[in-house]
Write an enzyme that holds these catalytic residues in place. Structure first.
Site, PDB file in Angstrom:
ATOM      1  CB  SER A  30      -0.978  -0.046   1.178  1.00 38.03           C
ATOM      2  OG  SER A  30      -1.997   0.912   1.023  1.00 38.03           O
ATOM      3  CG  ASP A 107      -7.116  -2.893  -2.796  1.00 34.52           C
ATOM      4  OD1 ASP A 107      -7.735  -2.045  -2.124  1.00 34.52           O
ATOM      5  OD2 ASP A 107      -5.893  -3.103  -2.673  1.00 34.52           O
ATOM      6  CG  HIS A 143      -5.486  -2.745   0.550  1.00 35.43           C
ATOM      7  ND1 HIS A 143      -4.977  -2.208  -0.604  1.00 35.43           N
ATOM      8  CD2 HIS A 143      -4.840  -2.124   1.562  1.00 35.43           C
ATOM      9  CE1 HIS A 143      -4.063  -1.301  -0.312  1.00 35.43           C
ATOM     10  NE2 HIS A 143      -3.951  -1.233   1.003  1.00 35.43           N
TER      11      HIS A 143
END
Length: 167
Positions: A30, A107, A143
């Site tokens: 991320s 995600d 995610h």
């Protein structure tokens, strides 16, 4: 700051306390994936390879990034470019960094009203600049830790392949 810690302090501590080769790779998830990309692109002679899970690819062109960059860097968008992986890759002229990225298709930061990650922008920037990039879209993954844990072995093998090739 975090940049100096990751680029200078942490490697110095590791190298002073462990018997390691002077070769390095960098990876992150991320925002950490964005950090890994920007650090490697800014320091190509320090890293043999770079990988990222669900990296934030183009923060200067998404609402949260515009807000954060304005708060931390001021309103001058030219100043922001040195902190944006897409802008850095467009200007990159260094050696092959063996860039590997994985992104889950489910995600929550990718799908929905605003795509906060912008992987296509990174892919397009790399293609237009002639920078080799492997960007894999992983069907059904989000995610989460489960996404990372599923593909971390492949990322470690990716780094090992290029680190061993340099020895």
């Amino acid at each position: 700051n975090m940049y100096d810690f990751v680029v200078n302090e942490l490697p110095g501590i590791v190298e002073a306390n462990f018997n390691v080769a002077p070769l390095r790779s960098i990876s992150g998830h991320s925002m950490g994936g964005h950090g890994a990309l920007t650090i490697a692109l800014k320091n190509p002679n320090r890293y043999t390879s770079v990988s990222a899970f669900a990296p934030i690819c183009n923060p200067m062109n998404v609402p949260w990034g515009e807000k954060a960059f304005t708060a931390y860097l001021g309103p001058d968008r030219e100043q922001w470019k040195q902190y944006d992986a897409c802008e850095l890759i467009k200007a990159y002229r260094g050696r092959d960094l063996h860039i590997l990225c994985d992104q889950g298709t489910q995600d929550n930061f990718l799908v929905g009203e605003t795509n906060q990650l912008q992987p296509l922008a990174l892919i397009e920037a790399a293609q237009s600049a002639g920078v080799p990039l492997t960007f894999r879209m992983q069907a059904g993954y989000d995610h989460s830790y489960y996404f990372m844990s599923t593909f971390i072995r492949e990322h470690i093998e990716h780094h090992a392949r290029y680190l061993h090739a340099q020895m």
